[in-house]
Design an enzyme around this catalytic site. Structure first.
Site, PDB file in Angstrom:
ATOM      1  N   LYS A   1       9.681  12.450  10.362  1.00  0.00           N
ATOM      2  CA  LYS A   1       8.410  12.413   9.372  1.00  0.00           C
ATOM      3  C   LYS A   1       7.154  13.292   9.732  1.00  0.00           C
ATOM      4  O   LYS A   1       6.995  14.311   9.213  1.00  0.00           O
ATOM      5  CB  LYS A   1       8.864  10.717   9.200  1.00  0.00           C
ATOM      6  CG  LYS A   1       7.288  10.850   8.163  1.00  0.00           C
ATOM      7  CD  LYS A   1       7.200   8.792   7.690  1.00  0.00           C
ATOM      8  CE  LYS A   1       6.489   8.304   8.620  1.00  0.00           C
ATOM      9  NZ  LYS A   1       4.733   8.274   8.316  1.00  0.00           N
ATOM     10  N   ASN A   2       6.644  12.606  10.667  1.00  0.00           N
ATOM     11  CA  ASN A   2       5.314  13.103  10.949  1.00  0.00           C
ATOM     12  C   ASN A   2       5.339  14.665  11.311  1.00  0.00           C
ATOM     13  O   ASN A   2       4.339  15.384  11.091  1.00  0.00           O
ATOM     14  CB  ASN A   2       5.178  12.492  11.733  1.00  0.00           C
ATOM     15  CG  ASN A   2       4.021  10.940  11.215  1.00  0.00           C
ATOM     16  OD1 ASN A   2       5.040  10.598   9.610  1.00  0.00           O
ATOM     17  ND2 ASN A   2       3.974   9.511  11.852  1.00  0.00           N
TER      18      ASN A   2
ATOM     19  N   ARG B   1      -9.146   4.301   8.393  1.00  0.00           N
ATOM     20  CA  ARG B   1      -8.639   5.562   8.465  1.00  0.00           C
ATOM     21  C   ARG B   1      -9.791   6.632   7.331  1.00  0.00           C
ATOM     22  O   ARG B   1      -9.143   7.071   5.697  1.00  0.00           O
ATOM     23  CB  ARG B   1      -7.427   6.380   7.241  1.00  0.00           C
ATOM     24  CG  ARG B   1      -6.018   4.942   8.339  1.00  0.00           C
ATOM     25  CD  ARG B   1      -4.810   4.715   8.451  1.00  0.00           C
ATOM     26  NE  ARG B   1      -4.491   6.258   9.061  1.00  0.00           N
ATOM     27  CZ  ARG B   1      -2.809   6.271   8.605  1.00  0.00           C
ATOM     28  NH1 ARG B   1      -2.275   5.421   7.946  1.00  0.00           N
ATOM     29  NH2 ARG B   1      -2.592   7.456   9.106  1.00  0.00           N
TER      30      ARG B   1
ATOM     31  N   ARG C   1      10.078   3.788   4.228  1.00  0.00           N
ATOM     32  CA  ARG C   1       9.218   5.103   4.517  1.00  0.00           C
ATOM     33  C   ARG C   1       9.266   6.270   5.596  1.00  0.00           C
ATOM     34  O   ARG C   1       8.826   7.128   5.276  1.00  0.00           O
ATOM     35  CB  ARG C   1       7.808   4.621   4.325  1.00  0.00           C
ATOM     36  CG  ARG C   1       7.307   3.989   3.300  1.00  0.00           C
ATOM     37  CD  ARG C   1       5.666   3.549   2.970  1.00  0.00           C
ATOM     38  NE  ARG C   1       5.054   5.266   3.432  1.00  0.00           N
ATOM     39  CZ  ARG C   1       4.090   4.926   3.576  1.00  0.00           C
ATOM     40  NH1 ARG C   1       2.511   3.723   3.435  1.00  0.00           N
ATOM     41  NH2 ARG C   1       2.621   5.827   3.582  1.00  0.00           N
TER      42      ARG C   1
ATOM     43  N   ASP D   1       1.579   4.376  17.123  1.00  0.00           N
ATOM     44  CA  ASP D   1       2.658   3.532  16.220  1.00  0.00           C
ATOM     45  C   ASP D   1       3.933   3.610  16.751  1.00  0.00           C
ATOM     46  O   ASP D   1       5.322   2.971  16.067  1.00  0.00           O
ATOM     47  CB  ASP D   1       3.406   5.403  16.040  1.00  0.00           C
ATOM     48  CG  ASP D   1       2.570   6.018  14.683  1.00  0.00           C
ATOM     49  OD1 ASP D   1       1.678   5.071  14.523  1.00  0.00           O
ATOM     50  OD2 ASP D   1       2.802   6.751  14.848  1.00  0.00           O
TER      51      ASP D   1
ATOM     52  N   CYS E   1      -5.889   1.689   4.457  1.00  0.00           N
ATOM     53  CA  CYS E   1      -4.748   1.129   3.936  1.00  0.00           C
ATOM     54  C   CYS E   1      -5.024   0.179   5.527  1.00  0.00           C
ATOM     55  O   CYS E   1      -5.355   0.002   6.009  1.00  0.00           O
ATOM     56  CB  CYS E   1      -3.805   1.964   4.427  1.00  0.00           C
ATOM     57  SG  CYS E   1      -3.587   2.529   6.438  1.00  0.00           S
TER      58      CYS E   1
HETATM   59  C1  EPZ Z   1      -0.981  10.581  12.287  1.00  0.00           C
HETATM   60  O1  EPZ Z   1      -2.104  10.247  11.511  1.00  0.00           O
HETATM   61  C2  EPZ Z   1       0.769  10.263  11.974  1.00  0.00           C
HETATM   62  N1  EPZ Z   1       0.541  10.192  10.209  1.00  0.00           N
HETATM   63  C3  EPZ Z   1       0.297   8.387  12.280  1.00  0.00           C
HETATM   64  O2  EPZ Z   1       1.288   8.091  11.936  1.00  0.00           O
HETATM   65  C4  EPZ Z   1      -0.186   8.205  13.230  1.00  0.00           C
HETATM   66  O3  EPZ Z   1       0.108   6.348  13.994  1.00  0.00           O
HETATM   67  C5  EPZ Z   1      -2.125   9.252  13.704  1.00  0.00           C
HETATM   68  O4  EPZ Z   1      -1.614   9.967  13.644  1.00  0.00           O
HETATM   69  C6  EPZ Z   1      -2.091   8.132  15.015  1.00  0.00           C
HETATM   70  O5  EPZ Z   1      -1.101   8.881  16.016  1.00  0.00           O
HETATM   71  C7  EPZ Z   1       1.438  11.306  10.480  1.00  0.00           C
HETATM   72  O6  EPZ Z   1       1.177  12.292  10.742  1.00  0.00           O
HETATM   73  C8  EPZ Z   1       1.422  11.453   8.850  1.00  0.00           C
HETATM   74  P1  EPZ Z   1      -6.082  10.394  13.279  1.00  0.00           P
HETATM   75  P2  EPZ Z   1      -3.370  10.718  11.342  1.00  0.00           P
HETATM   76  O7  EPZ Z   1      -6.356  11.289  12.318  1.00  0.00           O
HETATM   77  O8  EPZ Z   1      -3.468  11.950  11.591  1.00  0.00           O
HETATM   78  C9  EPZ Z   1      -9.232   8.349  13.051  1.00  0.00           C
HETATM   79  C10 EPZ Z   1       3.157   6.336  11.048  1.00  0.00           C
HETATM   80  O9  EPZ Z   1       3.156   5.155  11.333  1.00  0.00           O
HETATM   81  N2  EPZ Z   1     -10.264   9.618  12.309  1.00  0.00           N
HETATM   82  O10 EPZ Z   1      -4.926  10.824  14.666  1.00  0.00           O
HETATM   83  O11 EPZ Z   1      -3.906  10.296  10.029  1.00  0.00           O
HETATM   84  C11 EPZ Z   1      -8.810   7.611  12.759  1.00  0.00           C
HETATM   85  O12 EPZ Z   1      -9.513   6.513  12.063  1.00  0.00           O
HETATM   86  C12 EPZ Z   1       1.886   6.565  10.743  1.00  0.00           C
HETATM   87  O13 EPZ Z   1       4.226   6.739  10.745  1.00  0.00           O
HETATM   88  C13 EPZ Z   1     -11.752   9.502  11.965  1.00  0.00           C
HETATM   89  O14 EPZ Z   1     -12.277   8.821  12.390  1.00  0.00           O
HETATM   90  O15 EPZ Z   1      -3.908   9.781  12.137  1.00  0.00           O
HETATM   91  C14 EPZ Z   1      -8.265   7.695  14.131  1.00  0.00           C
HETATM   92  O16 EPZ Z   1      -8.598   5.874  14.436  1.00  0.00           O
HETATM   93  C15 EPZ Z   1       1.162   6.016  10.494  1.00  0.00           C
HETATM   94  N3  EPZ Z   1     -11.945  10.791  10.914  1.00  0.00           N
HETATM   95  C16 EPZ Z   1      -7.562   8.428  15.230  1.00  0.00           C
HETATM   96  O17 EPZ Z   1      -9.025   9.133  14.338  1.00  0.00           O
HETATM   97  C17 EPZ Z   1     -11.283  11.396  10.469  1.00  0.00           C
HETATM   98  O18 EPZ Z   1     -11.216  12.396   9.955  1.00  0.00           O
HETATM   99  C18 EPZ Z   1      -6.566   8.969  14.631  1.00  0.00           C
HETATM  100  O19 EPZ Z   1      -5.887   9.432  13.166  1.00  0.00           O
HETATM  101  C19 EPZ Z   1      -9.581  10.874  10.987  1.00  0.00           C
HETATM  102  C20 EPZ Z   1      -9.349  10.272  11.791  1.00  0.00           C
END
Ligand code: EPZ
Length: 420
Positions: A21-22, A120, A399, A307, A115
Protein backbone atom coordinates in the site's frame (compact mmCIF):
# COMPACT_ATOMS: atom_id res chain seq x y z
CA UNK A 1 -19.13 -1.45 11.39
CA UNK A 2 -17.46 -4.87 11.52
CA UNK A 3 -15.62 -6.68 14.28
CA UNK A 4 -13.36 -9.72 14.28
CA UNK A 5 -14.09 -12.63 16.55
CA UNK A 6 -10.81 -14.45 17.17
CA UNK A 7 -9.96 -17.65 19.07
CA UNK A 8 -6.61 -19.11 20.10
CA UNK A 9 -5.09 -20.72 17.01
CA UNK A 10 -2.14 -22.64 15.65
CA UNK A 11 -1.06 -21.54 12.19
CA UNK A 12 0.57 -23.55 9.44
CA UNK A 13 1.13 -23.34 5.70
CA UNK A 14 2.19 -20.61 3.30
CA UNK A 15 0.82 -17.12 2.87
CA UNK A 16 1.33 -14.87 -0.15
CA UNK A 17 1.93 -11.21 0.55
CA UNK A 18 -0.06 -8.56 -1.38
CA UNK A 19 1.29 -5.48 -3.14
CA UNK A 20 2.52 -2.71 -0.87
CA UNK A 21 0.00 0.00 0.00
CA UNK A 22 2.67 2.49 1.04
CA UNK A 23 4.58 1.99 -2.22
CA UNK A 24 1.46 2.07 -4.41
CA UNK A 25 0.09 5.36 -3.03
CA UNK A 26 3.02 7.64 -4.10
CA UNK A 27 3.32 5.74 -7.40
CA UNK A 28 -0.35 6.51 -8.04
CA UNK A 29 0.27 10.19 -7.23
CA UNK A 30 3.19 10.16 -9.67
CA UNK A 31 0.82 9.38 -12.55
CA UNK A 32 -0.15 13.08 -12.28
CA UNK A 33 3.24 13.84 -13.87
CA UNK A 34 2.10 12.65 -17.31
CA UNK A 35 -0.95 12.77 -19.56
CA UNK A 36 -0.11 9.37 -21.06
CA UNK A 37 -1.49 6.10 -19.77
CA UNK A 38 0.18 4.31 -16.84
CA UNK A 39 -0.56 0.71 -15.87
CA UNK A 40 0.45 -0.45 -12.41
CA UNK A 41 0.37 -4.12 -11.45
CA UNK A 42 0.22 -5.68 -7.97
CA UNK A 43 -1.88 -2.90 -6.42
CA UNK A 44 -3.72 -4.12 -3.30
CA UNK A 45 -7.49 -3.59 -3.13
CA UNK A 46 -7.69 -1.51 0.05
CA UNK A 47 -9.68 1.43 1.33
CA UNK A 48 -6.66 3.77 1.11
CA UNK A 49 -6.08 2.79 -2.52
CA UNK A 50 -9.78 3.46 -3.27
CA UNK A 51 -9.42 6.89 -1.62
CA UNK A 52 -6.39 7.70 -3.79
CA UNK A 53 -8.39 6.62 -6.87
CA UNK A 54 -11.13 9.12 -5.89
CA UNK A 55 -8.54 11.88 -5.44
CA UNK A 56 -6.97 11.18 -8.84
CA UNK A 57 -10.45 11.21 -10.40
CA UNK A 58 -11.16 14.61 -8.85
CA UNK A 59 -7.82 15.73 -10.29
CA UNK A 60 -8.91 14.66 -13.77
CA UNK A 61 -7.75 11.07 -14.22
CA UNK A 62 -9.82 8.23 -15.62
CA UNK A 63 -9.12 5.04 -13.70
CA UNK A 64 -9.83 1.36 -14.08
CA UNK A 65 -8.96 -1.00 -11.26
CA UNK A 66 -9.45 -4.73 -11.64
CA UNK A 67 -7.67 -7.73 -10.14
CA UNK A 68 -4.73 -5.73 -8.87
CA UNK A 69 -4.14 -3.87 -12.14
CA UNK A 70 -4.65 -0.14 -12.09
CA UNK A 71 -4.80 1.80 -15.33
CA UNK A 72 -4.63 5.59 -15.16
CA UNK A 73 -5.45 7.79 -18.17
CA UNK A 74 -5.83 11.53 -18.52
CA UNK A 75 -9.33 12.95 -18.61
CA UNK A 76 -10.30 16.49 -19.64
CA UNK A 77 -10.21 18.13 -16.22
CA UNK A 78 -6.91 19.64 -15.09
CA UNK A 79 -8.01 20.49 -11.57
CA UNK A 80 -5.25 21.17 -9.07
CA UNK A 81 -7.39 20.94 -5.90
CA UNK A 82 -7.29 17.89 -3.58
CA UNK A 83 -10.28 18.50 -1.27
CA UNK A 84 -10.30 18.12 2.51
CA UNK A 85 -13.16 15.60 2.53
CA UNK A 86 -10.81 13.09 0.83
CA UNK A 87 -7.41 14.16 2.20
CA UNK A 88 -8.59 14.02 5.83
CA UNK A 89 -9.34 10.31 5.47
CA UNK A 90 -5.82 9.52 4.27
CA UNK A 91 -2.67 11.54 4.90
CA UNK A 92 -0.80 9.97 1.98
CA UNK A 93 -2.95 12.09 -0.34
CA UNK A 94 -0.69 15.01 0.62
CA UNK A 95 1.90 13.54 -1.74
CA UNK A 96 -0.18 14.82 -4.69
CA UNK A 97 1.28 18.25 -3.88
CA UNK A 98 4.70 17.69 -5.52
CA UNK A 99 3.49 16.16 -8.82
CA UNK A 100 0.62 18.67 -9.18
CA UNK A 101 3.00 21.57 -8.73
CA UNK A 102 5.54 20.13 -11.17
CA UNK A 103 3.04 19.31 -13.92
CA UNK A 104 0.15 21.76 -13.46
CA UNK A 105 2.22 24.60 -11.94
CA UNK A 106 -0.35 25.01 -9.19
CA UNK A 107 -1.57 22.88 -6.33
CA UNK A 108 -4.13 23.30 -3.59
CA UNK A 109 -4.04 20.31 -1.29
CA UNK A 110 -5.86 20.14 2.05
CA UNK A 111 -3.61 19.90 5.09
CA UNK A 112 -4.19 16.44 6.53
CA UNK A 113 -3.96 17.35 10.24
CA UNK A 114 -2.86 15.00 13.03
CA UNK A 115 -4.02 11.46 13.60
CA UNK A 116 -4.14 8.85 16.30
CA UNK A 117 -0.43 7.97 15.96
CA UNK A 118 0.76 11.54 16.49
CA UNK A 119 0.88 15.17 15.35
CA UNK A 120 2.31 14.42 11.90
CA UNK A 121 3.36 17.86 10.62
CA UNK A 122 4.20 18.58 6.96
CA UNK A 123 6.92 21.23 7.47
CA UNK A 124 9.62 19.11 5.72
CA UNK A 125 7.45 18.76 2.59
CA UNK A 126 6.91 22.52 2.48
CA UNK A 127 10.57 23.35 3.15
CA UNK A 128 11.72 21.09 0.31
CA UNK A 129 9.24 22.50 -2.21
CA UNK A 130 10.19 26.07 -1.23
CA UNK A 131 13.84 25.16 -1.90
CA UNK A 132 12.76 24.19 -5.42
CA UNK A 133 11.37 27.71 -5.85
CA UNK A 134 7.70 27.14 -5.10
CA UNK A 135 5.64 29.93 -3.64
CA UNK A 136 3.70 28.23 -0.83
CA UNK A 137 1.20 29.51 1.69
CA UNK A 138 -1.36 28.00 4.02
CA UNK A 139 -4.90 29.36 3.89
CA UNK A 140 -8.24 28.00 5.00
CA UNK A 141 -6.75 24.63 5.95
CA UNK A 142 -5.19 24.21 2.50
CA UNK A 143 -1.59 24.24 1.37
CA UNK A 144 -1.50 26.34 -1.78
CA UNK A 145 1.55 26.27 -4.02
CA UNK A 146 2.54 27.97 -7.28
CA UNK A 147 5.63 27.80 -9.47
CA UNK A 148 5.84 28.67 -13.15
CA UNK A 149 9.05 26.59 -13.35
CA UNK A 150 10.59 24.66 -10.47
CA UNK A 151 14.34 25.05 -10.27
CA UNK A 152 16.73 22.25 -9.21
CA UNK A 153 18.38 22.82 -5.80
CA UNK A 154 20.46 21.26 -3.04
CA UNK A 155 17.87 20.22 -0.47
CA UNK A 156 18.32 18.92 3.07
CA UNK A 157 15.32 16.87 4.21
CA UNK A 158 16.33 15.92 7.76
CA UNK A 159 13.76 16.48 10.50
CA UNK A 160 13.41 16.03 14.23
CA UNK A 161 12.77 12.30 13.80
CA UNK A 162 15.14 11.64 10.92
CA UNK A 163 14.08 11.42 7.30
CA UNK A 164 10.50 11.63 6.07
CA UNK A 165 9.17 9.03 3.64
CA UNK A 166 6.36 11.03 2.05
CA UNK A 167 8.31 14.32 2.06
CA UNK A 168 11.06 12.52 0.11
CA UNK A 169 8.38 11.21 -2.27
CA UNK A 170 6.87 14.68 -2.69
CA UNK A 171 10.20 16.39 -3.40
CA UNK A 172 11.34 13.61 -5.72
CA UNK A 173 8.14 13.88 -7.75
CA UNK A 174 8.45 17.66 -7.88
CA UNK A 175 12.08 17.83 -8.98
CA UNK A 176 11.98 15.28 -11.81
CA UNK A 177 10.45 18.00 -14.02
CA UNK A 178 12.45 20.90 -12.51
CA UNK A 179 15.06 22.80 -14.50
CA UNK A 180 18.59 21.54 -13.75
CA UNK A 181 20.01 19.30 -11.05
CA UNK A 182 18.60 18.51 -7.61
CA UNK A 183 20.42 16.84 -4.74
CA UNK A 184 18.21 15.52 -1.97
CA UNK A 185 20.22 15.03 1.21
CA UNK A 186 18.86 13.00 4.14
CA UNK A 187 16.41 11.36 1.78
CA UNK A 188 14.37 8.48 3.16
CA UNK A 189 15.95 5.13 2.18
CA UNK A 190 12.77 3.04 2.49
CA UNK A 191 12.06 0.45 -0.26
CA UNK A 192 8.87 2.42 -1.03
CA UNK A 193 11.06 5.35 -2.16
CA UNK A 194 13.20 3.05 -4.30
CA UNK A 195 9.98 1.74 -5.82
CA UNK A 196 8.75 5.25 -6.59
CA UNK A 197 12.12 6.15 -8.17
CA UNK A 198 11.96 3.00 -10.35
CA UNK A 199 8.51 4.04 -11.54
CA UNK A 200 9.67 7.61 -12.27
CA UNK A 201 12.70 6.26 -14.17
CA UNK A 202 10.40 4.07 -16.26
CA UNK A 203 8.48 7.26 -17.07
CA UNK A 204 11.75 8.82 -18.27
CA UNK A 205 13.11 10.56 -15.16
CA UNK A 206 16.85 10.80 -14.55
CA UNK A 207 17.48 9.68 -10.94
CA UNK A 208 20.45 8.09 -9.17
CA UNK A 209 21.12 7.21 -5.55
CA UNK A 210 17.59 6.14 -4.57
CA UNK A 211 17.66 3.82 -1.57
CA UNK A 212 20.52 5.90 -0.09
CA UNK A 213 20.32 9.20 1.86
CA UNK A 214 21.60 11.16 -1.16
CA UNK A 215 19.43 11.19 -4.28
CA UNK A 216 20.52 13.07 -7.41
CA UNK A 217 18.03 14.10 -10.04
CA UNK A 218 18.54 15.79 -13.39
CA UNK A 219 15.30 17.41 -14.46
CA UNK A 220 13.74 16.31 -17.77
CA UNK A 221 11.20 18.20 -19.92
CA UNK A 222 8.55 15.52 -20.08
CA UNK A 223 7.60 12.14 -18.64
CA UNK A 224 5.65 9.46 -20.47
CA UNK A 225 3.31 6.67 -19.41
CA UNK A 226 4.62 3.18 -18.61
CA UNK A 227 3.78 -0.26 -17.31
CA UNK A 228 5.07 -1.03 -13.83
CA UNK A 229 4.97 -3.75 -11.17
CA UNK A 230 4.56 -2.57 -7.57
CA UNK A 231 6.68 -4.16 -4.80
CA UNK A 232 5.22 -6.52 -2.19
CA UNK A 233 4.23 -5.29 1.26
CA UNK A 234 7.10 -5.76 3.72
CA UNK A 235 4.89 -4.62 6.62
CA UNK A 236 2.24 -7.22 5.84
CA UNK A 237 5.01 -9.84 5.70
CA UNK A 238 6.39 -8.62 9.06
CA UNK A 239 2.89 -8.83 10.53
CA UNK A 240 2.71 -12.52 9.56
CA UNK A 241 6.16 -13.07 11.11
CA UNK A 242 4.83 -11.55 14.36
CA UNK A 243 1.73 -13.77 14.18
CA UNK A 244 3.94 -16.82 13.73
CA UNK A 245 6.06 -15.88 16.77
CA UNK A 246 3.13 -15.06 19.05
CA UNK A 247 1.31 -18.31 18.23
CA UNK A 248 4.55 -20.36 18.05
CA UNK A 249 3.50 -21.62 14.63
CA UNK A 250 5.66 -22.65 11.70
CA UNK A 251 4.62 -20.75 8.58
CA UNK A 252 6.14 -19.64 5.28
CA UNK A 253 5.73 -16.28 3.62
CA UNK A 254 6.10 -15.84 -0.10
CA UNK A 255 6.14 -12.99 -2.58
CA UNK A 256 8.09 -10.44 -0.51
CA UNK A 257 11.73 -9.38 -0.92
CA UNK A 258 13.47 -10.75 2.23
CA UNK A 259 16.10 -7.98 1.96
CA UNK A 260 13.33 -5.52 2.84
CA UNK A 261 12.96 -7.29 6.19
CA UNK A 262 16.54 -7.63 7.43
CA UNK A 263 16.00 -5.80 10.75
CA UNK A 264 12.73 -7.64 11.36
CA UNK A 265 14.29 -11.05 10.69
CA UNK A 266 17.21 -10.13 12.97
CA UNK A 267 14.86 -9.20 15.85
CA UNK A 268 12.73 -12.30 15.25
CA UNK A 269 15.79 -14.53 15.53
CA UNK A 270 16.70 -12.82 18.81
CA UNK A 271 13.16 -13.38 20.11
CA UNK A 272 13.65 -17.03 19.26
CA UNK A 273 12.95 -18.38 15.80
CA UNK A 274 14.78 -20.26 13.13
CA UNK A 275 14.30 -18.27 9.95
CA UNK A 276 15.35 -19.68 6.61
CA UNK A 277 15.26 -17.83 3.32
CA UNK A 278 14.45 -20.53 0.83
CA UNK A 279 14.89 -20.60 -2.92
CA UNK A 280 12.81 -17.92 -4.60
CA UNK A 281 12.88 -15.78 -1.45
CA UNK A 282 10.26 -17.71 0.54
CA UNK A 283 10.72 -16.90 4.24
CA UNK A 284 10.19 -19.87 6.48
CA UNK A 285 9.76 -19.26 10.24
CA UNK A 286 10.02 -21.84 13.00
CA UNK A 287 9.59 -20.12 16.39
CA UNK A 288 10.80 -21.59 19.68
CA UNK A 289 8.18 -22.49 22.28
CA UNK A 290 9.73 -20.01 24.73
CA UNK A 291 10.11 -16.48 23.40
CA UNK A 292 13.03 -14.38 24.64
CA UNK A 293 12.65 -10.71 25.64
CA UNK A 294 14.43 -8.17 23.41
CA UNK A 295 14.83 -4.42 23.18
CA UNK A 296 13.41 -2.85 20.03
CA UNK A 297 14.04 0.70 18.85
CA UNK A 298 12.07 1.86 15.84
CA UNK A 299 14.14 3.79 13.32
CA UNK A 300 14.07 4.89 9.72
CA UNK A 301 14.90 2.15 7.19
CA UNK A 302 16.94 -0.05 7.36
CA UNK A 303 16.18 0.10 11.11
CA UNK A 304 13.21 -1.66 12.70
CA UNK A 305 10.00 -0.15 11.22
CA UNK A 306 7.55 1.77 13.38
CA UNK A 307 4.81 0.09 11.34
CA UNK A 308 5.68 -3.23 13.03
CA UNK A 309 6.18 -1.94 16.57
CA UNK A 310 2.66 -2.78 17.78
CA UNK A 311 2.63 -6.28 16.27
CA UNK A 312 5.99 -7.15 17.86
CA UNK A 313 4.85 -5.73 21.19
CA UNK A 314 2.04 -8.28 21.10
CA UNK A 315 4.73 -11.02 20.77
CA UNK A 316 6.95 -9.55 23.48
CA UNK A 317 4.03 -9.47 25.91
CA UNK A 318 4.37 -13.29 25.84
CA UNK A 319 8.17 -13.44 26.16
CA UNK A 320 10.00 -14.90 29.09
CA UNK A 321 11.30 -11.67 30.71
CA UNK A 322 11.37 -7.90 30.33
CA UNK A 323 11.61 -6.09 26.97
CA UNK A 324 11.97 -2.40 26.20
CA UNK A 325 10.39 -0.82 23.14
CA UNK A 326 11.57 2.68 22.18
CA UNK A 327 9.51 4.49 19.57
CA UNK A 328 11.76 6.98 17.76
CA UNK A 329 9.51 7.80 14.80
CA UNK A 330 6.11 8.42 16.43
CA UNK A 331 6.67 8.83 20.20
CA UNK A 332 2.91 8.61 20.83
CA UNK A 333 2.23 5.49 18.80
CA UNK A 334 1.18 3.36 21.78
CA UNK A 335 -2.61 3.20 21.60
CA UNK A 336 -2.40 -0.61 21.60
CA UNK A 337 -0.75 -0.72 25.05
CA UNK A 338 -3.96 -0.23 27.05
CA UNK A 339 -5.82 -2.75 24.90
CA UNK A 340 -3.06 -5.39 25.25
CA UNK A 341 -3.13 -4.79 29.01
CA UNK A 342 -6.88 -5.46 28.97
CA UNK A 343 -5.93 -8.92 27.65
CA UNK A 344 -3.63 -9.52 30.61
CA UNK A 345 -0.37 -8.13 29.20
CA UNK A 346 1.87 -6.22 31.58
CA UNK A 347 3.09 -3.13 29.75
CA UNK A 348 4.01 0.22 31.21
CA UNK A 349 4.33 3.19 28.93
CA UNK A 350 6.51 6.12 29.81
CA UNK A 351 6.79 8.73 27.05
CA UNK A 352 8.37 7.13 23.97
CA UNK A 353 9.25 3.96 25.95
CA UNK A 354 7.24 0.91 26.83
CA UNK A 355 8.44 -1.68 29.30
CA UNK A 356 6.92 -5.07 28.67
CA UNK A 357 7.01 -7.74 31.33
CA UNK A 358 6.21 -10.99 29.56
CA UNK A 359 3.25 -13.01 30.86
CA UNK A 360 2.57 -16.73 30.51
CA UNK A 361 -0.75 -16.28 28.70
CA UNK A 362 -2.99 -13.54 27.33
CA UNK A 363 -6.73 -13.82 27.93
CA UNK A 364 -9.43 -13.08 25.35
CA UNK A 365 -11.36 -9.82 25.82
CA UNK A 366 -13.39 -7.23 23.94
CA UNK A 367 -10.85 -4.75 22.62
CA UNK A 368 -10.86 -1.69 20.41
CA UNK A 369 -8.70 -1.16 17.32
CA UNK A 370 -7.37 2.42 17.19
CA UNK A 371 -5.29 2.48 14.01
CA UNK A 372 -4.13 0.20 11.25
CA UNK A 373 -1.07 -1.42 12.84
CA UNK A 374 -2.53 -1.45 16.37
CA UNK A 375 -5.48 -3.45 14.98
CA UNK A 376 -3.09 -6.00 13.48
CA UNK A 377 -1.37 -6.28 16.88
CA UNK A 378 -4.70 -6.94 18.59
CA UNK A 379 -5.62 -9.66 16.09
CA UNK A 380 -2.21 -11.29 16.73
CA UNK A 381 -2.79 -11.07 20.49
CA UNK A 382 -6.24 -12.63 19.99
CA UNK A 383 -4.76 -15.56 18.05
CA UNK A 384 -2.36 -16.22 20.92
CA UNK A 385 -4.85 -15.64 23.76
CA UNK A 386 -6.97 -18.13 25.67
CA UNK A 387 -10.69 -17.87 24.96
CA UNK A 388 -12.55 -15.46 22.75
CA UNK A 389 -11.27 -12.05 21.65
CA UNK A 390 -13.47 -9.51 19.91
CA UNK A 391 -11.59 -6.82 18.03
CA UNK A 392 -13.94 -3.89 17.44
CA UNK A 393 -13.64 -1.23 14.69
CA UNK A 394 -11.74 -3.38 12.22
CA UNK A 395 -12.27 -0.80 9.46
CA UNK A 396 -8.79 0.35 10.48
CA UNK A 397 -7.28 -2.99 9.46
CA UNK A 398 -9.16 -2.89 6.14
CA UNK A 399 -7.21 0.27 5.25
CA UNK A 400 -3.97 -1.61 5.00
CA UNK A 401 -4.34 -5.40 4.90
CA UNK A 402 -5.87 -7.07 1.85
CA UNK A 403 -8.17 -10.00 2.76
CA UNK A 404 -6.48 -10.34 6.12
CA UNK A 405 -9.01 -12.69 7.67
CA UNK A 406 -9.10 -14.94 4.58
CA UNK A 407 -5.32 -15.15 4.55
CA UNK A 408 -5.24 -15.94 8.28
CA UNK A 409 -8.06 -18.49 7.95
CA UNK A 410 -6.13 -20.27 5.19
CA UNK A 411 -3.25 -20.58 7.67
CA UNK A 412 -5.68 -22.19 10.12
CA UNK A 413 -6.61 -19.16 12.22
CA UNK A 414 -9.98 -19.13 13.95
CA UNK A 415 -11.14 -15.69 12.91
CA UNK A 416 -14.56 -14.48 11.74
CA UNK A 417 -15.85 -11.10 10.61
CA UNK A 418 -19.18 -10.14 12.16
CA UNK A 419 -21.31 -7.01 12.34
CA UNK A 420 -20.40 -4.98 15.42
C1 EPZ B 1 5.00 6.93 6.01
O1 EPZ B 1 4.31 8.05 6.58
C2 EPZ B 1 4.04 5.79 6.04
N1 EPZ B 1 2.84 6.12 5.27
C3 EPZ B 1 3.67 5.44 7.47
O2 EPZ B 1 2.89 4.27 7.42
C4 EPZ B 1 4.94 5.13 8.27
O3 EPZ B 1 4.61 4.92 9.61
C5 EPZ B 1 5.91 6.30 8.14
O4 EPZ B 1 6.17 6.62 6.76
C6 EPZ B 1 7.25 6.03 8.82
O5 EPZ B 1 7.85 4.92 8.24
C7 EPZ B 1 2.85 5.98 3.95
O6 EPZ B 1 3.83 5.64 3.33
C8 EPZ B 1 1.57 6.24 3.25
P1 EPZ B 1 7.29 10.30 7.82
P2 EPZ B 1 4.96 9.51 6.48
O7 EPZ B 1 7.10 11.61 7.14
O8 EPZ B 1 5.80 9.60 5.27
C9 EPZ B 1 7.96 13.55 11.21
C10 EPZ B 1 1.14 2.82 8.13
O9 EPZ B 1 0.77 2.28 9.19
N2 EPZ B 1 7.70 14.55 10.18
O10 EPZ B 1 8.39 9.42 7.36
O11 EPZ B 1 3.87 10.49 6.65
C11 EPZ B 1 6.75 12.69 11.51
O12 EPZ B 1 5.84 13.33 12.37
C12 EPZ B 1 1.68 4.20 8.16
O13 EPZ B 1 1.06 2.29 7.02
C13 EPZ B 1 7.89 15.87 10.47
O14 EPZ B 1 8.28 16.24 11.58
O15 EPZ B 1 5.91 9.51 7.74
C14 EPZ B 1 7.40 11.46 12.07
O16 EPZ B 1 7.74 11.69 13.40
C15 EPZ B 1 1.20 5.12 9.14
N3 EPZ B 1 7.66 16.80 9.50
C16 EPZ B 1 8.66 11.32 11.24
O17 EPZ B 1 8.91 12.63 10.71
C17 EPZ B 1 7.25 16.44 8.25
O18 EPZ B 1 7.06 17.33 7.40
C18 EPZ B 1 8.61 10.35 10.08
O19 EPZ B 1 7.39 10.54 9.37
C19 EPZ B 1 7.08 15.08 7.94
C20 EPZ B 1 7.31 14.15 8.94
Amino acid sequence: MDKFVVHESQLSGTVKVSGSKNAALPVMAATLLTDSECTIHNVPDLMDIRTMIKILEVLGKKIEFKEGILSVKANKSKSFVAPYKLVRTMRASFCCLGPLLAKRKRAKVALPGGCVIGARPVDIHIRGLRDLGADIFIEGGYCQAKASQLQGAHIYLGGQYGSSVLATANILMACVLARGQTMIEYAACEPEIECLASFLKKMGADITGEGSPLIRVSGVKKLTGCEFVNIADRIEAGTFIAASLATRSNISIEGVNPFHLTSVIDISKKIGAEIIIEKGGVISIKPNQKLRPVNITTLCYPGFPTDLQAQFMACLSLANGISLVTEKIYPDRFMHVAELNRMGASIQRNGPYSIIEGVEKLKGAEIMASDLRASAALVIAGLAAEGKTEVLRVYHIDRGYENIEEKLRKLGAKIKREKQ
